[in-house]
Design a protein around this motif. Structure first.
Motif, PDB file in Angstrom:
ATOM      1  N   VAL A   1      84.484  87.762  37.707  1.00  0.00           N
ATOM      2  CA  VAL A   1      83.875  86.720  36.882  1.00  0.00           C
ATOM      3  C   VAL A   1      82.361  86.742  37.110  1.00  0.00           C
ATOM      4  O   VAL A   1      81.897  86.651  38.252  1.00  0.00           O
ATOM      5  CB  VAL A   1      84.433  85.328  37.244  1.00  0.00           C
ATOM      6  N   VAL A   2      81.616  86.885  36.045  1.00  0.00           N
ATOM      7  CA  VAL A   2      80.151  86.925  36.135  1.00  0.00           C
ATOM      8  C   VAL A   2      79.578  85.634  35.555  1.00  0.00           C
ATOM      9  O   VAL A   2      79.904  85.236  34.441  1.00  0.00           O
ATOM     10  CB  VAL A   2      79.576  88.142  35.390  1.00  0.00           C
ATOM     11  N   GLU A   3      78.735  84.990  36.349  1.00  0.00           N
ATOM     12  CA  GLU A   3      78.070  83.767  35.922  1.00  0.00           C
ATOM     13  C   GLU A   3      76.575  83.893  36.188  1.00  0.00           C
ATOM     14  O   GLU A   3      76.153  84.728  36.995  1.00  0.00           O
ATOM     15  CB  GLU A   3      78.605  82.560  36.698  1.00  0.00           C
ATOM     16  N   THR A   4      75.786  83.070  35.526  1.00  0.00           N
ATOM     17  CA  THR A   4      74.348  83.044  35.799  1.00  0.00           C
ATOM     18  C   THR A   4      73.862  81.613  35.943  1.00  0.00           C
ATOM     19  O   THR A   4      74.406  80.690  35.335  1.00  0.00           O
ATOM     20  CB  THR A   4      73.526  83.744  34.690  1.00  0.00           C
ATOM     21  N   VAL A   5      72.852  81.461  36.772  1.00  0.00           N
ATOM     22  CA  VAL A   5      72.160  80.180  36.940  1.00  0.00           C
ATOM     23  C   VAL A   5      70.725  80.399  36.496  1.00  0.00           C
ATOM     24  O   VAL A   5      70.016  81.236  37.076  1.00  0.00           O
ATOM     25  CB  VAL A   5      72.205  79.708  38.403  1.00  0.00           C
ATOM     26  N   PRO A   6      70.273  79.694  35.462  1.00  0.00           N
ATOM     27  CA  PRO A   6      68.929  79.958  34.943  1.00  0.00           C
ATOM     28  C   PRO A   6      67.840  79.619  35.941  1.00  0.00           C
ATOM     29  O   PRO A   6      68.006  78.786  36.832  1.00  0.00           O
ATOM     30  CB  PRO A   6      68.840  79.051  33.703  1.00  0.00           C
ATOM     31  N   GLY A   7      66.703  80.308  35.766  1.00  0.00           N
ATOM     32  CA  GLY A   7      65.560  80.072  36.638  1.00  0.00           C
ATOM     33  C   GLY A   7      64.287  79.884  35.836  1.00  0.00           C
ATOM     34  O   GLY A   7      64.212  80.241  34.661  1.00  0.00           O
ATOM     35  N   ILE A   8      63.280  79.320  36.481  1.00  0.00           N
ATOM     36  CA  ILE A   8      61.962  79.163  35.863  1.00  0.00           C
ATOM     37  C   ILE A   8      61.337  80.539  35.674  1.00  0.00           C
ATOM     38  O   ILE A   8      61.377  81.379  36.567  1.00  0.00           O
ATOM     39  CB  ILE A   8      61.053  78.304  36.751  1.00  0.00           C
ATOM     40  N   THR A   9      60.777  80.787  34.503  1.00  0.00           N
ATOM     41  CA  THR A   9      60.159  82.082  34.223  1.00  0.00           C
ATOM     42  C   THR A   9      58.668  82.064  34.534  1.00  0.00           C
ATOM     43  O   THR A   9      58.039  81.002  34.640  1.00  0.00           O
ATOM     44  CB  THR A   9      60.352  82.464  32.750  1.00  0.00           C
ATOM     45  N   ALA A  10      58.101  83.256  34.657  1.00  0.00           N
ATOM     46  CA  ALA A  10      56.669  83.371  34.955  1.00  0.00           C
ATOM     47  C   ALA A  10      55.828  82.747  33.856  1.00  0.00           C
ATOM     48  O   ALA A  10      54.777  82.147  34.126  1.00  0.00           O
ATOM     49  CB  ALA A  10      56.295  84.841  35.144  1.00  0.00           C
ATOM     50  N   MET A  11      56.269  82.871  32.595  1.00  0.00           N
ATOM     51  CA  MET A  11      55.449  82.302  31.524  1.00  0.00           C
ATOM     52  C   MET A  11      55.421  80.783  31.604  1.00  0.00           C
ATOM     53  O   MET A  11      54.399  80.152  31.309  1.00  0.00           O
ATOM     54  CB  MET A  11      55.933  82.771  30.150  1.00  0.00           C
ATOM     55  N   GLN A  12      56.537  80.165  32.030  1.00  0.00           N
ATOM     56  CA  GLN A  12      56.547  78.717  32.174  1.00  0.00           C
ATOM     57  C   GLN A  12      55.640  78.275  33.320  1.00  0.00           C
ATOM     58  O   GLN A  12      54.903  77.294  33.207  1.00  0.00           O
ATOM     59  CB  GLN A  12      57.974  78.230  32.436  1.00  0.00           C
ATOM     60  N   ASP A  13      55.696  79.013  34.424  1.00  0.00           N
ATOM     61  CA  ASP A  13      54.862  78.660  35.566  1.00  0.00           C
ATOM     62  C   ASP A  13      53.385  78.853  35.249  1.00  0.00           C
ATOM     63  O   ASP A  13      52.545  78.003  35.582  1.00  0.00           O
ATOM     64  CB  ASP A  13      55.266  79.521  36.767  1.00  0.00           C
ATOM     65  N   LEU A  14      53.052  79.955  34.580  1.00  0.00           N
ATOM     66  CA  LEU A  14      51.657  80.198  34.222  1.00  0.00           C
ATOM     67  C   LEU A  14      51.158  79.137  33.247  1.00  0.00           C
ATOM     68  O   LEU A  14      50.019  78.665  33.357  1.00  0.00           O
ATOM     69  CB  LEU A  14      51.489  81.588  33.617  1.00  0.00           C
ATOM     70  N   ALA A  15      51.993  78.746  32.286  1.00  0.00           N
ATOM     71  CA  ALA A  15      51.596  77.700  31.339  1.00  0.00           C
ATOM     72  C   ALA A  15      51.290  76.399  32.076  1.00  0.00           C
ATOM     73  O   ALA A  15      50.286  75.729  31.808  1.00  0.00           O
ATOM     74  CB  ALA A  15      52.702  77.488  30.308  1.00  0.00           C
ATOM     75  N   ALA A  16      52.149  76.049  33.046  1.00  0.00           N
ATOM     76  CA  ALA A  16      51.947  74.812  33.794  1.00  0.00           C
ATOM     77  C   ALA A  16      50.685  74.877  34.645  1.00  0.00           C
ATOM     78  O   ALA A  16      49.911  73.910  34.727  1.00  0.00           O
ATOM     79  CB  ALA A  16      53.160  74.542  34.672  1.00  0.00           C
ATOM     80  N   ARG A  17      50.454  76.004  35.296  1.00  0.00           N
ATOM     81  CA  ARG A  17      49.317  76.128  36.214  1.00  0.00           C
ATOM     82  C   ARG A  17      47.982  76.287  35.483  1.00  0.00           C
ATOM     83  O   ARG A  17      46.933  75.941  36.023  1.00  0.00           O
ATOM     84  CB  ARG A  17      49.549  77.303  37.168  1.00  0.00           C
ATOM     85  N   SER A  18      48.022  76.822  34.275  1.00  0.00           N
ATOM     86  CA  SER A  18      46.772  77.074  33.553  1.00  0.00           C
ATOM     87  C   SER A  18      46.479  76.027  32.488  1.00  0.00           C
ATOM     88  O   SER A  18      45.359  75.959  31.979  1.00  0.00           O
ATOM     89  CB  SER A  18      46.840  78.450  32.884  1.00  0.00           C
ATOM     90  N   GLY A  19      47.490  75.227  32.124  1.00  0.00           N
ATOM     91  CA  GLY A  19      47.305  74.255  31.059  1.00  0.00           C
ATOM     92  C   GLY A  19      47.478  74.831  29.669  1.00  0.00           C
ATOM     93  O   GLY A  19      47.193  74.153  28.673  1.00  0.00           O
ATOM     94  N   ALA A  20      47.959  76.067  29.576  1.00  0.00           N
ATOM     95  CA  ALA A  20      48.179  76.692  28.265  1.00  0.00           C
ATOM     96  C   ALA A  20      49.486  76.176  27.666  1.00  0.00           C
ATOM     97  O   ALA A  20      50.546  76.282  28.288  1.00  0.00           O
ATOM     98  CB  ALA A  20      48.245  78.212  28.410  1.00  0.00           C
ATOM     99  N   VAL A  21      49.408  75.600  26.476  1.00  0.00           N
ATOM    100  CA  VAL A  21      50.610  75.093  25.801  1.00  0.00           C
ATOM    101  C   VAL A  21      51.303  76.266  25.106  1.00  0.00           C
ATOM    102  O   VAL A  21      50.684  76.971  24.308  1.00  0.00           O
ATOM    103  CB  VAL A  21      50.243  74.005  24.782  1.00  0.00           C
ATOM    104  N   LEU A  22      52.574  76.462  25.416  1.00  0.00           N
ATOM    105  CA  LEU A  22      53.276  77.618  24.860  1.00  0.00           C
ATOM    106  C   LEU A  22      53.573  77.467  23.373  1.00  0.00           C
ATOM    107  O   LEU A  22      53.345  78.412  22.607  1.00  0.00           O
ATOM    108  CB  LEU A  22      54.577  77.854  25.632  1.00  0.00           C
ATOM    109  N   THR A  23      54.100  76.330  22.967  1.00  0.00           N
ATOM    110  CA  THR A  23      54.453  76.162  21.550  1.00  0.00           C
ATOM    111  C   THR A  23      54.231  74.722  21.111  1.00  0.00           C
ATOM    112  O   THR A  23      54.376  73.782  21.899  1.00  0.00           O
ATOM    113  CB  THR A  23      55.936  76.517  21.283  1.00  0.00           C
ATOM    114  N   GLU A  24      53.909  74.569  19.841  1.00  0.00           N
ATOM    115  CA  GLU A  24      53.834  73.266  19.195  1.00  0.00           C
ATOM    116  C   GLU A  24      54.537  73.352  17.849  1.00  0.00           C
ATOM    117  O   GLU A  24      54.480  74.387  17.175  1.00  0.00           O
ATOM    118  CB  GLU A  24      52.376  72.853  18.946  1.00  0.00           C
ATOM    119  N   GLY A  25      55.169  72.263  17.454  1.00  0.00           N
ATOM    120  CA  GLY A  25      55.733  72.165  16.117  1.00  0.00           C
ATOM    121  C   GLY A  25      56.586  73.341  15.690  1.00  0.00           C
ATOM    122  O   GLY A  25      57.611  73.648  16.301  1.00  0.00           O
TER     123      GLY A  25
END
Length: 249
Positions: A130-154
């Motif tokens: 049985v194969v399962e996965t647990v999601p993790g935070i990605t580098a793009m999410q961390d970089l967006a948070a640390r740099s203030g870059a908004v990934l998507t709007e609308g």
């Protein structure tokens, strides 16, 4: 009972970004497999990988098992696949000895992860696993948070491009709408800076490496000077926006 193999995303490096579910999965497993870089002779290179360093904040070292992956091998397909086979066989043996094995992977196990290849190999070797996965935070999410870059709007699209697919793929994405994220661009930094400039996306773009780790670097893409960058560098080129609140709805 069937054995269970769980791919656990442990984020880009900061141990505080491992989810509660991820920590529980690591602790509940009988053993935790951590991928390490192959040395020149194809064996364990000795240095702990980013996933291993993160895992050791939550489980004791004696519970971890190192498995070599040729993580930086792209030119020699036979060597790369041999490494996958060897790793799969090692994990298959662990599943015959234990009912629950976790595999720690940086980022998310379903986003450009070595876990994909491992799971496919193991299921062929140990049918019924049985194969399962647990999601993790990605580098793009961390970089967006640390740099203030908004990934998507609308209604903006979001495009994720591994630069290993070729700089032309990235250029096509940058010429389109929405935010573009590039992974693994460090070895082509000079070329990527030129493409950002050519497509008019340089000024707002940001890049980062070693996020959440000693030596972290987060800089405007306009600072790219062509010097060497870590292979696992991440770039965010935000969508073109006029500053109007809700303007992309």
């Amino acid at each position: 009972m069937s054995s269970r193999l769980t791919g656990v995303g442990v984020g880009p490096g900061d141990p505080e970004l491992v989810t509660v579910k991820g920590v529980n999965a690591l602790r509940d497993a009988d053993v935790v497999v951590v991928p390490v870089m192959a040395g020149a002779d194809g064996t364990d290179g000795g240095e702990p990988g980013r996933a291993e360093s993160t895992v050791l904040h939550y489980v004791p070292k004696e519970k971890t098992v190192r498995v070599v992956f040729a993580l930086n091998e792209r030119s020699d397909r036979a060597r790369r696949e041999a490494a996958w086979d060897t790793a799969g066989e090692r994990v298959a043996r662990l599943l015959q000895e234990h009912s629950a094995v976790a595999f720690a992977t940086i980022g998310d196990p379903n986003v450009y992860s070595t876990f994909t290849y491992l799971a496919q190999t193991v299921q062929e070797l140990v049918p019924g696993t049985v194969v399962e996965t647990v999601p993790g935070i990605t580098a793009m999410q961390d970089l967006a948070a640390r740099s203030g870059a908004v990934l998507t709007e609308g209604t903006e699209p979001l495009t994720l491009v591994p630069v290993t697919a070729g700089s032309g793929v990235l250029k096509d994405a940058l010429e389109g709408p929405g935010t573009v994220v590039a992974y693994k661009f460090g070895r082509q930094a000079r070329e990527i800076a030129g493409i950002l400039r050519e497509t008019g996306r340089l000024d707002d773009a940001v890049w980062g490496s070693a996020l959440g780790l000693p030596g972290e670097s987060i800089r405007p893409a306009s600072d790219l000077d062509g010097g060497p960058l870590p292979y696992l560098s991440t770039l965010i080129a935000p969508a073109r926006r006029d500053g109007t609140r809700g303007g992309k709805l």
